[in-house]
Design a protein around this motif. Structure first.
Motif, PDB file in Angstrom:
ATOM      1  N   SER A  98       0.851  -1.197   0.000  1.00 28.85           N
ATOM      2  CA  SER A  98       0.000   0.000   0.000  1.00 28.85           C
ATOM      3  C   SER A  98       0.878   1.235   0.000  1.00 28.85           C
ATOM      4  O   SER A  98       2.064   1.176   0.373  1.00 28.85           O
ATOM      5  CB  SER A  98      -0.921   0.018   1.226  1.00 28.85           C
ATOM      6  N   ILE A  99       0.296   2.357  -0.408  1.00 28.09           N
ATOM      7  CA  ILE A  99       1.041   3.611  -0.413  1.00 28.09           C
ATOM      8  C   ILE A  99       1.408   4.017   1.007  1.00 28.09           C
ATOM      9  O   ILE A  99       2.512   4.517   1.266  1.00 28.09           O
ATOM     10  CB  ILE A  99       0.222   4.715  -1.109  1.00 28.09           C
ATOM     11  N   ARG A 100       0.474   3.810   1.950  1.00 29.79           N
ATOM     12  CA  ARG A 100       0.748   4.158   3.344  1.00 29.79           C
ATOM     13  C   ARG A 100       1.961   3.385   3.877  1.00 29.79           C
ATOM     14  O   ARG A 100       2.826   3.942   4.553  1.00 29.79           O
ATOM     15  CB  ARG A 100      -0.478   3.858   4.198  1.00 29.79           C
ATOM     16  N   ALA A 101       2.020   2.100   3.535  1.00 31.52           N
ATOM     17  CA  ALA A 101       3.142   1.281   3.998  1.00 31.52           C
ATOM     18  C   ALA A 101       4.452   1.734   3.353  1.00 31.52           C
ATOM     19  O   ALA A 101       5.501   1.760   4.002  1.00 31.52           O
ATOM     20  CB  ALA A 101       2.887  -0.190   3.679  1.00 31.52           C
ATOM     21  N   ALA A 102       4.386   2.099   2.062  1.00 33.03           N
ATOM     22  CA  ALA A 102       5.589   2.551   1.363  1.00 33.03           C
ATOM     23  C   ALA A 102       6.107   3.863   1.931  1.00 33.03           C
ATOM     24  O   ALA A 102       7.314   4.097   1.982  1.00 33.03           O
ATOM     25  CB  ALA A 102       5.295   2.708  -0.126  1.00 33.03           C
ATOM     26  N   TYR A 158      22.786   5.538   3.851  1.00 36.11           N
ATOM     27  CA  TYR A 158      22.498   5.867   5.252  1.00 36.11           C
ATOM     28  C   TYR A 158      21.058   5.516   5.624  1.00 36.11           C
ATOM     29  O   TYR A 158      20.811   4.865   6.645  1.00 36.11           O
ATOM     30  CB  TYR A 158      22.760   7.356   5.488  1.00 36.11           C
ATOM     31  N   VAL A 159      20.097   5.940   4.781  1.00 37.14           N
ATOM     32  CA  VAL A 159      18.689   5.672   5.109  1.00 37.14           C
ATOM     33  C   VAL A 159      18.358   4.192   4.970  1.00 37.14           C
ATOM     34  O   VAL A 159      17.388   3.712   5.577  1.00 37.14           O
ATOM     35  CB  VAL A 159      17.732   6.506   4.225  1.00 37.14           C
ATOM     36  N   ALA A 160      19.150   3.441   4.165  1.00 40.98           N
ATOM     37  CA  ALA A 160      18.896   2.013   3.984  1.00 40.98           C
ATOM     38  C   ALA A 160      19.089   1.232   5.279  1.00 40.98           C
ATOM     39  O   ALA A 160      18.640   0.082   5.377  1.00 40.98           O
ATOM     40  CB  ALA A 160      19.812   1.452   2.899  1.00 40.98           C
ATOM     41  N   ARG A 161      19.730   1.843   6.276  1.00 44.91           N
ATOM     42  CA  ARG A 161      19.913   1.177   7.555  1.00 44.91           C
ATOM     43  C   ARG A 161      18.590   1.027   8.300  1.00 44.91           C
ATOM     44  O   ARG A 161      18.456   0.147   9.158  1.00 44.91           O
ATOM     45  CB  ARG A 161      20.904   1.981   8.420  1.00 44.91           C
ATOM     46  N   ARG A 162      17.608   1.883   7.957  1.00 48.35           N
ATOM     47  CA  ARG A 162      16.330   1.835   8.685  1.00 48.35           C
ATOM     48  C   ARG A 162      15.123   1.733   7.765  1.00 48.35           C
ATOM     49  O   ARG A 162      14.024   1.436   8.227  1.00 48.35           O
ATOM     50  CB  ARG A 162      16.205   3.089   9.560  1.00 48.35           C
ATOM     51  N   ASP A 163      15.295   2.005   6.472  1.00 44.14           N
ATOM     52  CA  ASP A 163      14.172   1.979   5.532  1.00 44.14           C
ATOM     53  C   ASP A 163      14.429   0.990   4.404  1.00 44.14           C
ATOM     54  O   ASP A 163      15.585   0.755   4.026  1.00 44.14           O
ATOM     55  CB  ASP A 163      13.918   3.369   4.930  1.00 44.14           C
ATOM     56  N   SER A 164      13.336   0.464   3.837  1.00 43.59           N
ATOM     57  CA  SER A 164      13.450  -0.427   2.687  1.00 43.59           C
ATOM     58  C   SER A 164      13.711   0.386   1.425  1.00 43.59           C
ATOM     59  O   SER A 164      13.492   1.614   1.387  1.00 43.59           O
ATOM     60  CB  SER A 164      12.161  -1.235   2.513  1.00 43.59           C
ATOM     61  N   ALA A 221      11.977   0.227  -1.251  1.00 40.24           N
ATOM     62  CA  ALA A 221      10.681   0.688  -1.748  1.00 40.24           C
ATOM     63  C   ALA A 221      10.305   2.022  -1.108  1.00 40.24           C
ATOM     64  O   ALA A 221       9.792   2.930  -1.773  1.00 40.24           O
ATOM     65  CB  ALA A 221       9.601  -0.359  -1.474  1.00 40.24           C
ATOM     66  N   THR A 222      10.557   2.150   0.186  1.00 43.20           N
ATOM     67  CA  THR A 222      10.252   3.400   0.883  1.00 43.20           C
ATOM     68  C   THR A 222      11.114   4.543   0.367  1.00 43.20           C
ATOM     69  O   THR A 222      10.620   5.641   0.095  1.00 43.20           O
ATOM     70  CB  THR A 222      10.463   3.232   2.398  1.00 43.20           C
ATOM     71  N   SER A 223      12.408   4.291   0.205  1.00 44.99           N
ATOM     72  CA  SER A 223      13.307   5.327  -0.298  1.00 44.99           C
ATOM     73  C   SER A 223      12.926   5.735  -1.715  1.00 44.99           C
ATOM     74  O   SER A 223      12.948   6.922  -2.067  1.00 44.99           O
ATOM     75  CB  SER A 223      14.757   4.830  -0.260  1.00 44.99           C
ATOM     76  N   PHE A 224      12.580   4.751  -2.545  1.00 44.57           N
ATOM     77  CA  PHE A 224      12.183   5.020  -3.922  1.00 44.57           C
ATOM     78  C   PHE A 224      10.914   5.876  -3.959  1.00 44.57           C
ATOM     79  O   PHE A 224      10.801   6.824  -4.746  1.00 44.57           O
ATOM     80  CB  PHE A 224      11.957   3.686  -4.634  1.00 44.57           C
ATOM     81  N   PHE A 225       9.964   5.560  -3.062  1.00 44.96           N
ATOM     82  CA  PHE A 225       8.711   6.310  -2.988  1.00 44.96           C
ATOM     83  C   PHE A 225       8.969   7.778  -2.637  1.00 44.96           C
ATOM     84  O   PHE A 225       8.459   8.685  -3.296  1.00 44.96           O
ATOM     85  CB  PHE A 225       7.791   5.679  -1.942  1.00 44.96           C
ATOM     86  N   TRP A 226       9.778   8.003  -1.620  1.00 50.56           N
ATOM     87  CA  TRP A 226      10.060   9.376  -1.205  1.00 50.56           C
ATOM     88  C   TRP A 226      10.843  10.141  -2.270  1.00 50.56           C
ATOM     89  O   TRP A 226      10.623  11.333  -2.480  1.00 50.56           O
ATOM     90  CB  TRP A 226      10.826   9.364   0.121  1.00 50.56           C
ATOM     91  N   THR A 227      11.729   9.445  -2.971  1.00 50.32           N
ATOM     92  CA  THR A 227      12.509  10.092  -4.032  1.00 50.32           C
ATOM     93  C   THR A 227      11.600  10.674  -5.102  1.00 50.32           C
ATOM     94  O   THR A 227      11.752  11.827  -5.509  1.00 50.32           O
ATOM     95  CB  THR A 227      13.472   9.076  -4.675  1.00 50.32           C
ATOM     96  N   GLY A 228      10.653   9.866  -5.577  1.00 46.43           N
ATOM     97  CA  GLY A 228       9.790  10.310  -6.670  1.00 46.43           C
ATOM     98  C   GLY A 228       8.746  11.321  -6.255  1.00 46.43           C
ATOM     99  O   GLY A 228       8.525  12.322  -6.943  1.00 46.43           O
ATOM    100  N   THR A 229       8.088  11.087  -5.108  1.00 48.74           N
ATOM    101  CA  THR A 229       6.979  11.961  -4.713  1.00 48.74           C
ATOM    102  C   THR A 229       7.460  13.327  -4.237  1.00 48.74           C
ATOM    103  O   THR A 229       6.882  14.355  -4.615  1.00 48.74           O
ATOM    104  CB  THR A 229       6.144  11.288  -3.615  1.00 48.74           C
TER     105      THR A 229
END
Length: 290
Positions: free
Chosen positions: A60-64, A171-177, A179-187
């Motif tokens: 889901s988008i919320r999870a991402a 650095y953020v990969a230590r705590r985030d997946s 998919a999450t990083s990719f989502f924040w990058t684009g949005t």
């Protein structure tokens, strides 16, 4: 985990070719329209692609979007958007050949900054490689010979931005997946570029809208190919082939845009790439030893 190096190399070569074509389209559109508008439209399509991928991988988008470090993730998104704008300005002002020759130093910047930012141990060999790489950049720029182009600051600044973006990814990969990083990058990039790009909207011809469509599709395709690359092979095995983007972009600049490959640019680029390859080789050996 699958590790098909041959298939990974094929995907990486395809990705670098697509990204080089994307750079050529960006240069053409950036010469005819405001760069902020061009990057904005590109980000609209990219954000849709990112949301689809993130939703598929996270459910889901919320999870991402869920992250314990939203400020850092947002900064990453802004940093990449800024890097793209600066690099397109470099393509317009300096051309594909010299812009990519200078930009190729970004892995060396990552290597040099990985110590203070990530706390990694940077040995003398990597520092020496970084120093040699920057000598290559100086060969390209030729400061002191009366031919230094002020426009060269664009790809150099873009290289620093992209290197910092790459370090923050780790650095953020230590705590985030991913998919999450990719989502924040684009949005985040899409929101930021819309906020500034709409003020610079210009009407486009039908032909250029078609090229804009190709630009958007190539961006999504290039990232999809990168995703597939790292799905099937280890990053250390395929990363050296990322330098082929310099070859493809330079070939496009020479054959399509009438650019020339000056001897000092070719020599400097060879020095930079050689230093970068050595750095990747050392990182791979350290990873195997660990």
């Amino acid at each position: 985990m699958r590790n098909d190096i041959r298939l990974g190399v094929i995907f990486m070569i395809a990705a670098t070719f697509v990204f080089a074509m994307q750079d050529g389209l960006s240069q053409h559109l950036g010469r005819n329209y405001n760069v902020l508008m061009v990057v904005m439209v590109r980000y609209w399509f990219f954000a849709a692609f990112v949301i689809a991928i993130a939703k598929r991988q996270s459910g889901s988008i919320r999870a991402a979007a869920r992250t314990p470090q939203p400020v850092l993730q947002a900064f990453r998104g802004l940093l990449l958007a800024g890097e793209i704008c600066i690099m397109v300005l470099g393509f317009v002002a300096l051309g594909l050949v010299e812009s990519h020759a200078i930009f190729a130093c970004y892995p060396l910047i990552i290597s040099a900054l990985s110590g203070p930012i990530l706390g990694e141990v940077v040995g003398w060999r990597r520092w020496t490689a970084a120093g040699i790489g920057f000598v290559g950049v100086l060969v390209i720029l030729q400061p002191g010979f009366g031919v230094f182009a002020p426009e060269a600051v664009f790809p150099l600044a873009a290289a620093f931005c992209f290197a910092l973006y790459g370090l923050l990814n780790r650095y953020v990969a230590r705590r985030d997946s991913s998919a999450t990083s990719f989502f924040w990058t684009g949005t985040v990039g899409a929101v930021a570029m819309t906020a500034v790009g709409l003020w610079h909207w210009e009407p486009m011809t039908g032909t250029d809208w078609a090229l804009m469509g190709c630009l958007c599709v190539s961006g999504a395709l290039g990232h999809w190919l990168l995703i597939k690359t790292y799905e099937v092979a280890e990053a250390s095995a395929v990363q050296p082939f990322a330098y082929l983007q310099l070859v493809f972009a330079a070939s496009l600049g020479i054959t399509v845009f009438g650019e020339t490959l000056e001897p000092h640019v070719a020599i400097g680029a060879a020095i930079v790439v050689s230093a970068g390859l050595f750095t990747l080789f050392r990182a791979r050996r350290r990873a195997k030893a660990a």
